[in-house]
Write a protein that holds these residues in place. Structure first.
Motif, PDB file in Angstrom:
ATOM      1  N   SER A  97       0.850  -1.193   0.000  1.00 33.22           N
ATOM      2  CA  SER A  97       0.000   0.000   0.000  1.00 33.22           C
ATOM      3  C   SER A  97       0.882   1.239   0.000  1.00 33.22           C
ATOM      4  CB  SER A  97      -0.899   0.027   1.245  1.00 33.22           C
ATOM      5  OG  SER A  97      -0.094   0.231   2.397  1.00 33.22           O
ATOM      6  N   GLY A  98       0.258   2.354  -0.326  1.00 29.43           N
ATOM      7  CA  GLY A  98       0.956   3.625  -0.268  1.00 29.43           C
ATOM      8  C   GLY A  98       1.303   4.007   1.164  1.00 29.43           C
ATOM      9  N   THR A  99       0.435   3.643   2.088  1.00 25.67           N
ATOM     10  CA  THR A  99       0.713   3.921   3.501  1.00 25.67           C
ATOM     11  C   THR A  99       2.029   3.279   3.914  1.00 25.67           C
ATOM     12  OG1 THR A  99      -1.668   3.920   3.956  1.00 25.67           O
ATOM     13  CG2 THR A  99      -0.202   3.660   5.854  1.00 25.67           C
ATOM     14  N   ASN A 159       5.116   4.960   2.464  1.00 18.78           N
ATOM     15  CA  ASN A 159       5.546   6.158   3.190  1.00 18.78           C
ATOM     16  C   ASN A 159       6.189   5.813   4.531  1.00 18.78           C
ATOM     17  OD1 ASN A 159       5.012   8.432   1.531  1.00 18.78           O
ATOM     18  ND2 ASN A 159       2.821   8.035   1.766  1.00 18.78           N
ATOM     19  N   TYR A 197      -2.134  14.183   3.047  1.00 19.70           N
ATOM     20  CA  TYR A 197      -2.579  12.814   3.330  1.00 19.70           C
ATOM     21  C   TYR A 197      -1.538  11.861   2.761  1.00 19.70           C
ATOM     22  CZ  TYR A 197      -5.309   8.565   3.664  1.00 19.70           C
ATOM     23  OH  TYR A 197      -5.728   7.292   3.994  1.00 19.70           O
ATOM     24  N   HIS A 198      -0.953  11.060   3.664  1.00 22.25           N
ATOM     25  CA  HIS A 198       0.091  10.132   3.231  1.00 22.25           C
ATOM     26  C   HIS A 198      -0.276   8.697   3.592  1.00 22.25           C
ATOM     27  CE1 HIS A 198       2.528  13.650   2.321  1.00 22.25           C
ATOM     28  NE2 HIS A 198       2.194  14.122   3.510  1.00 22.25           N
ATOM     29  N   GLY A 199      -1.547   8.454   3.915  1.00 24.31           N
ATOM     30  CA  GLY A 199      -1.998   7.120   4.247  1.00 24.31           C
ATOM     31  C   GLY A 199      -2.790   7.117   5.536  1.00 24.31           C
ATOM     32  N   GLU A 207       3.325  16.080  -0.759  1.00 23.55           N
ATOM     33  CA  GLU A 207       2.674  15.694  -2.019  1.00 23.55           C
ATOM     34  C   GLU A 207       2.868  16.841  -3.013  1.00 23.55           C
ATOM     35  OE1 GLU A 207      -1.635  14.194  -1.094  1.00 23.55           O
ATOM     36  OE2 GLU A 207      -0.853  15.281   0.633  1.00 23.55           O
ATOM     37  N   ASP A 244       5.774  12.391  -2.023  1.00 17.15           N
ATOM     38  CA  ASP A 244       4.703  11.392  -2.035  1.00 17.15           C
ATOM     39  C   ASP A 244       3.968  11.489  -3.367  1.00 17.15           C
ATOM     40  OD1 ASP A 244       2.420   9.884  -1.810  1.00 17.15           O
ATOM     41  OD2 ASP A 244       2.018  10.453   0.272  1.00 17.15           O
ATOM     42  N   VAL A 296       2.162   8.903  -4.537  1.00 17.01           N
ATOM     43  CA  VAL A 296       1.214   7.782  -4.556  1.00 17.01           C
ATOM     44  C   VAL A 296       0.014   8.132  -5.445  1.00 17.01           C
ATOM     45  CG1 VAL A 296      -0.402   6.450  -3.138  1.00 17.01           C
ATOM     46  CG2 VAL A 296       1.938   6.843  -2.335  1.00 17.01           C
ATOM     47  N   MET A 297      -0.482   9.346  -5.301  1.00 15.00           N
ATOM     48  CA  MET A 297      -1.644   9.775  -6.089  1.00 15.00           C
ATOM     49  C   MET A 297      -1.222  10.395  -7.419  1.00 15.00           C
ATOM     50  SD  MET A 297      -5.085  10.274  -5.582  1.00 15.00           S
ATOM     51  CE  MET A 297      -5.749  10.950  -4.058  1.00 15.00           C
ATOM     52  N   LYS A 345      -1.128   3.007  -5.742  1.00 12.67           N
ATOM     53  CA  LYS A 345      -2.369   3.104  -6.526  1.00 12.67           C
ATOM     54  C   LYS A 345      -2.313   2.284  -7.820  1.00 12.67           C
ATOM     55  CE  LYS A 345      -4.363   6.373  -3.824  1.00 12.67           C
ATOM     56  NZ  LYS A 345      -5.551   6.133  -3.037  1.00 12.67           N
TER      57      LYS A 345
HETATM   58  N1  PLP Z   1      -0.246   8.963  -0.159  1.00 11.20           N
HETATM   59  C1  PLP Z   1      -1.154   9.607  -0.892  1.00 11.20           C
HETATM   60  C2  PLP Z   1      -0.797  10.919  -1.507  1.00 11.20           C
HETATM   61  C3  PLP Z   1      -2.422   9.057  -1.087  1.00 11.20           C
HETATM   62  O1  PLP Z   1      -3.338   9.724  -1.812  1.00 11.20           O
HETATM   63  C4  PLP Z   1      -2.717   7.807  -0.500  1.00 11.20           C
HETATM   64  C5  PLP Z   1      -4.050   7.198  -0.659  1.00 11.20           C
HETATM   65  O2  PLP Z   1      -5.006   7.814  -1.023  1.00 11.20           O
HETATM   66  C6  PLP Z   1      -1.740   7.172   0.256  1.00 11.20           C
HETATM   67  C7  PLP Z   1      -0.514   7.769   0.395  1.00 11.20           C
HETATM   68  C8  PLP Z   1      -2.016   5.863   0.909  1.00 11.20           C
HETATM   69  O3  PLP Z   1      -2.104   4.838  -0.012  1.00 11.20           O
HETATM   70  P1  PLP Z   1      -2.873   3.484   0.387  1.00 11.20           P
HETATM   71  O4  PLP Z   1      -4.325   3.834   0.484  1.00 11.20           O
HETATM   72  O5  PLP Z   1      -2.548   2.549  -0.716  1.00 11.20           O
HETATM   73  O6  PLP Z   1      -2.319   3.046   1.692  1.00 11.20           O
END
Ligand code: PLP
Length: 434
Positions: free
Chosen positions: A121-123, A126, A149-151, A205, A238, A240-241, A267
């Motif tokens: 996962s992105g969480t 990070n 938002y980083h998770g 982000e 970050d 992820v998005m 993602k």
């Molecule tokens: N970082 C960002 C910028 C995100 O938008 C998200 C999820 O929306 C995450 C991290 C976390 O990713 P995950 O939901 O796969 O844990």
């Protein structure tokens, strides 16, 4: 109230499923964001750019699984990769694999990384990136931005008021310096310099996603990158998005250093399966080299699961090529411009970049959004946002309730036109309150 009453009347099966779910899941829910009042809509099936709910209604899927669903449902190339992996490889082999190396090479080439590691996962990406920064610098603190938002356990406000508060954290909040507001160069420089002696990383982000699709300016992001370096901290981007917004990621498109010290990904990159990754400089990532005596452990049963390794690679190499990425995001920009033109002078504003679009209803009708503070100052109108959501469902558009659209590749043009028409009709119908 009338729109909500129609929603209840139109969706008896979703209502019934919610009543069953609350008996086994707290609030009937396992992803807090997906709870909506009076009950969430239960989707039954997806195909291409469409989803169908349990009561049989068909929708254009603008949720796009919060940006992980870029390929759409059962895209032929992703489906073929999954089926051939199931038939010819198996699920998880309890070993390293050639495919893991191939996918890692594709990610490194695409995003300019020297080294990368996979997560689920992105969480997690990070959390592990921050652990690397801490080990590498021997420092503890991390600067983040309000609205970031980083998770699930790394959320720093900016919520538009409709979703529940961030989960109780398993990370120590005292380790984080929250810089407010986003896009404020002076505030960022001051906070980073003040925290410098114990600052391991600045995590940012390039566009705040969950915070409302708020673009970071080039000057701001460059200043943050430079301030992080001057403080002896790592710059952790970050993506992820946002990695979907430009061929090498948004940071590269904005002229930030490539490779960044560290970058987190996730993602759609797993082809729509559970996925995350983090990578960057070889010397930083070496903290995870298991051949070294004091290496940090980074484990995870499914980190290199065969389905994500194959589906992700098939998507990146065969579908979401750099050219497709550019064309797709240009379509998103065109759609946003059409919507923004309609909404000029109303309480509705559109933010975002490329294929990610934020929708904001405010009392004062803000149209330039540099931070979540701007939205708060303009007075968020969650009542109008909810009305929009209920009425767009009736028009056959499935949108994240908080006001977020993540486009799916291959969404038919006439559906985008139809959406523009539906927004125009909404604004006209509710002229007196808009
Ligand atoms: N970082 C960002 C910028 C995100 O938008 C998200 C999820 O929306 C995450 C991290 C976390 O990713 P995950 O939901 O796969 O844990």
């Amino acid at each position: 109230a009338a729109a909500e009453a129609r929603f209840i009347a139109n969706n008896p099966r979703s209502k019934q499923l919610h009543e069953l779910a609350v008996g086994v899941l707290p609030g009937g829910n396992t992803r807090s964001l997906l709870h909506t009042s009076p009950f969430p809509l239960s989707m039954k099936q997806g195909k291409g750019a469409y989803v169908w709910d349990e009561d049989g209604h068909k929708y254009v899927d603008f949720v796009g699984e919060l940006s992980a669903g870029l390929y759409g449902h059962s895209h032929p190339a992703i489906r073929a990769a999954i089926v051939s992996t199931l038939d010819g490889v198996g699920l998880s082999l309890g070993s390293t694999t050639a495919q893991e190396q191939r996918f890692a090479a594709a990610l490194c080439a695409r995003f300019g990384l020297a080294r990368v590691r996979m997560t689920n996962s992105g969480t997690e990406a990070n959390l592990h990136a921050l652990a690397a920064a801490r080990r590498f610098t021997g420092r503890r603190k991390v600067a983040v931005f309000a609205g970031g938002y980083h998770g699930a356990v790394l959320s720093f406000g900016g919520d538009d008021g409709g979703a529940p508060a961030p989960a109780p954290n398993t990370v120590d909040r005292a380790d984080f310096v929250v810089v407010a507001p986003y896009n404020d160069v002076a505030a960022a420089r001051a906070a980073i310099a003040a925290a410098a002696p114990d600052l391991a990383a600045v995590l940012v982000e390039p566009m705040q996603g969950a915070g409302g699709c708020i673009r970071g300016t080039r000057d701001f992001l460059r200043a943050v990158q430079d301030a992080a370096r001057a403080a002896g901290a790592l710059f952790v981007l970050d993506e992820v998005m946002t990695s979907r917004l430009a061929p090498g990621g948004l940071g590269a498109a904005l002229g930030l250093d490539c490779p960044p010290d560290l970058v987190s990904l996730g993602k759609y990159l797993g082809g729509g399966l559970a996925f995350g990754a983090f990578g960057g400089r070889a010397d930083v990532m070496a903290v995870y080299d298991p051949r070294a005596p004091n290496a940090l452990a980074h484990s995870g049963t499914f980190n290199n699961n065969t389905l994500a390794m194959h589906a992700g690679c098939a998507g990146l190499a065969g579908v979401f090529t750099p050219d497709v990425c550019v064309a797709f995001n240009a379509e998103g920009d065109t759609l946003r411009a059409r919507l923004a033109a309609l909404a000029r002078g109303t309480r509705l504003a559109f933010t975002g970049r490329g294929s990610l679009i934020g929708l904001h209803f405010t009392q004062r009708g803000v149209h330039v959004v540099a931070s979540s503070d701007d939205l708060a100052r303009a007075g968020r109108r969650t009542d109008l946002r909810d009305l929009f959501w209920f009425e767009m469902l009736e028009e056959g558009f499935w949108i994240t309730r908080r006001g977020f659209i993540a486009l799916i590749l291959d969404t038919p043009d006439d559906e985008l036109d139809r959406f523009v028409g539906a927004v125009a009709a909404f604004l006209e119908r509710h002229r007196e309150i808009m």
